[in-house]
Design a protein around this motif. Structure first.
Motif, PDB file in Angstrom:
ATOM      1  N   ARG A 207      -7.403  18.882 -42.419  1.00 13.30           N
ATOM      2  CA  ARG A 207      -6.527  18.119 -43.321  1.00 13.30           C
ATOM      3  C   ARG A 207      -5.059  18.384 -43.007  1.00 13.30           C
ATOM      4  NH1 ARG A 207     -10.487  19.933 -47.161  1.00 13.30           N
ATOM      5  NH2 ARG A 207     -11.766  18.207 -47.921  1.00 13.30           N
ATOM      6  N   ARG A 208      -4.736  19.621 -42.721  1.00 15.62           N
ATOM      7  CA  ARG A 208      -3.351  19.977 -42.414  1.00 15.62           C
ATOM      8  C   ARG A 208      -2.864  19.234 -41.168  1.00 15.62           C
ATOM      9  NH1 ARG A 208      -0.589  24.530 -39.734  1.00 15.62           N
ATOM     10  NH2 ARG A 208      -2.604  25.280 -39.008  1.00 15.62           N
ATOM     11  N   ALA A 209      -3.708  19.208 -40.132  1.00 17.00           N
ATOM     12  CA  ALA A 209      -3.351  18.505 -38.897  1.00 17.00           C
ATOM     13  C   ALA A 209      -3.198  17.014 -39.165  1.00 17.00           C
ATOM     14  CB  ALA A 209      -4.424  18.753 -37.840  1.00 17.00           C
ATOM     15  N   ARG A 210      -4.133  16.454 -39.923  1.00 18.40           N
ATOM     16  CA  ARG A 210      -4.101  15.023 -40.226  1.00 18.40           C
ATOM     17  C   ARG A 210      -2.808  14.656 -40.956  1.00 18.40           C
ATOM     18  NH1 ARG A 210      -7.786  12.133 -44.804  1.00 18.40           N
ATOM     19  NH2 ARG A 210      -7.619   9.960 -44.131  1.00 18.40           N
ATOM     20  N   TYR A 211      -2.457  15.415 -41.991  1.00 22.69           N
ATOM     21  CA  TYR A 211      -1.255  15.094 -42.760  1.00 22.69           C
ATOM     22  C   TYR A 211       0.009  15.321 -41.941  1.00 22.69           C
ATOM     23  CZ  TYR A 211      -3.680  14.186 -47.142  1.00 22.69           C
ATOM     24  OH  TYR A 211      -4.476  13.617 -48.107  1.00 22.69           O
ATOM     25  N   PHE A 212      -0.011  16.321 -41.082  1.00 22.70           N
ATOM     26  CA  PHE A 212       1.154  16.567 -40.228  1.00 22.70           C
ATOM     27  C   PHE A 212       1.416  15.356 -39.340  1.00 22.70           C
ATOM     28  CE2 PHE A 212       2.963  17.749 -36.151  1.00 22.70           C
ATOM     29  CZ  PHE A 212       4.092  18.467 -36.525  1.00 22.70           C
ATOM     30  N   TYR A 213       0.366  14.854 -38.688  1.00 26.30           N
ATOM     31  CA  TYR A 213       0.560  13.732 -37.779  1.00 26.30           C
ATOM     32  C   TYR A 213       0.876  12.432 -38.523  1.00 26.30           C
ATOM     33  CZ  TYR A 213      -0.951  16.542 -33.791  1.00 26.30           C
ATOM     34  OH  TYR A 213      -1.038  17.498 -32.801  1.00 26.30           O
ATOM     35  N   VAL A 214       0.308  12.245 -39.696  1.00 25.92           N
ATOM     36  CA  VAL A 214       0.643  11.060 -40.480  1.00 25.92           C
ATOM     37  C   VAL A 214       2.122  11.085 -40.854  1.00 25.92           C
ATOM     38  CG1 VAL A 214       0.327   9.944 -42.729  1.00 25.92           C
ATOM     39  CG2 VAL A 214      -1.666  10.627 -41.388  1.00 25.92           C
ATOM     40  N   ALA A 215       2.604  12.247 -41.292  1.00 22.19           N
ATOM     41  CA  ALA A 215       4.023  12.369 -41.646  1.00 22.19           C
ATOM     42  C   ALA A 215       4.907  12.141 -40.434  1.00 22.19           C
ATOM     43  CB  ALA A 215       4.282  13.749 -42.246  1.00 22.19           C
ATOM     44  N   HIS A 217       4.301  10.323 -37.736  1.00 22.02           N
ATOM     45  CA  HIS A 217       4.278   8.962 -37.221  1.00 22.02           C
ATOM     46  C   HIS A 217       4.570   7.889 -38.261  1.00 22.02           C
ATOM     47  CE1 HIS A 217       2.922  10.146 -33.238  1.00 22.02           C
ATOM     48  NE2 HIS A 217       1.997  10.900 -33.785  1.00 22.02           N
ATOM     49  N   PHE A 218       4.272   8.160 -39.541  1.00 19.72           N
ATOM     50  CA  PHE A 218       4.407   7.125 -40.566  1.00 19.72           C
ATOM     51  C   PHE A 218       5.258   7.544 -41.762  1.00 19.72           C
ATOM     52  CE2 PHE A 218       0.304   6.438 -38.409  1.00 19.72           C
ATOM     53  CZ  PHE A 218       0.560   5.192 -37.866  1.00 19.72           C
ATOM     54  N   GLY A 219       5.772   8.772 -41.721  1.00 21.15           N
ATOM     55  CA  GLY A 219       6.687   9.215 -42.758  1.00 21.15           C
ATOM     56  C   GLY A 219       6.051   9.352 -44.135  1.00 21.15           C
ATOM     57  N   PHE A 220       6.914   9.305 -45.149  1.00 17.38           N
ATOM     58  CA  PHE A 220       6.474   9.544 -46.523  1.00 17.38           C
ATOM     59  C   PHE A 220       5.481   8.477 -46.981  1.00 17.38           C
ATOM     60  CE2 PHE A 220       7.162   9.179 -51.179  1.00 17.38           C
ATOM     61  CZ  PHE A 220       6.738  10.443 -51.532  1.00 17.38           C
ATOM     62  N   ARG A 221       5.706   7.234 -46.570  1.00 16.20           N
ATOM     63  CA  ARG A 221       4.796   6.154 -46.967  1.00 16.20           C
ATOM     64  C   ARG A 221       3.381   6.428 -46.450  1.00 16.20           C
ATOM     65  NH1 ARG A 221       2.911   1.268 -44.860  1.00 16.20           N
ATOM     66  NH2 ARG A 221       2.533  -0.361 -46.440  1.00 16.20           N
ATOM     67  N   GLY A 222       3.283   6.905 -45.215  1.00 21.21           N
ATOM     68  CA  GLY A 222       1.978   7.232 -44.664  1.00 21.21           C
ATOM     69  C   GLY A 222       1.298   8.348 -45.422  1.00 21.21           C
TER      70      GLY A 222
END
Length: 241
Positions: A207-215, A217-222
């Motif tokens: 989960r940590r890796a997933r949220y890191f990469y979402v942030a 590449h897609f910022g707060f909205r992601g």
């Protein structure tokens, strides 16, 4: 030096000789001229080397030595392969349909950085990808094993981050999209996916890796979209029909 292969199939494994045997049989069904097969093993002591040797010339390159994890092994496989395209079929996984796989004419996709298709999941049957909008929810649109990467187009971008032990394939696909490399979907089954691998584990680290990469590449909205989807308050886009 012989003519450069059109495709390198790369398998990474560690102490998984039983499942590797199934993968070797799967690759045997599609191996032909223009296809290179590379196995990167983490230095197993379970008979993996002997198994690979029993398949003779099927395996073009076999590396067995300690590594720093799955994505270090994948990057090593890329460095030791010569194909214009690369696909990862890991131990236990395989080619879903040899005839369909052999029908993929990669020369027709010379301008694409990524070509991906459907996946046959163990116990589920054939599943089509999500639209690329799923990336904004923290979900890779297709199974990693059903993705073919064009190293001539991607250059050094083909290599995986090793920041986390999990989900770095999500980061790779996001980078391909962000740099506007052409992506092509083909409506055929590419890989058979056994499941249960390291990146499928539900853990805090994943989960940590997933949220890191979402942030990244897609910022707060992601982050908001990913969080709402995880809570069941937002649905993923429908799969391709």
């Amino acid at each position: 030096m012989s003519e450069r292969p059109i495709l390198s199939i790369i398998t990474v494994c560690f102490r998984d000789a039983k499942n590797l045997a199934a993968t070797l049989e799967s690759i045997k069904a599609v191996k032909q001229g223009g296809i290179e097969f590379v196995i990167v093993d983490g230095g197993s002591d379970d008979g993996t080397a002997e198994l690979v040797q029993s398949y003779g010339e099927l395996v073009d390159t076999f590396i067995s030595e300690p590594d720093k994890g799955t994505f270090d092994a994948m990057n090593k496989g890329i460095r030791h392969s010569r194909g214009k395209w690369v696909i990862f079929i890991n131990a236990g996984d395989g080619i879903a349909d040899p005839a369909a796989f052999q029908s993929i004419k990669l020369t027709e996709y010379a301008d694409a950085g990524l070509v991906y298709g459907n996946t046959v999941y163990a116990g589920r049957g054939e599943v089509k990808p999500y639209p690329e909008a799923s990336l904004q929810y923290g979900l890779i649109m297709a199974c990693h094993q059903s993705m073919l990467f064009n190293r001539d187009i991607l250059g050094d971008d083909i290599f995986y981050s090793e920041r986390f032990p999990l989900v770095n394939e999500f980061d790779l696909v996001c980078r391909i999209v962000a740099k506007k490399h052409l992506r092509m979907y083909i409506d055929i089954p590419v890989a058979y996916f056994m499941g249960g691998g390291i990146s499928s584990r539900i853990s805090w680290e994943a989960r940590r890796a997933r949220y890191f990469y979402v942030a990244q590449h897609f910022g707060f909205r992601g982050l908001i979209m990913t969080g709402l989807e995880s809570l069941g308050w937002l649905s993923l886009p429908a799969r391709r029909k």
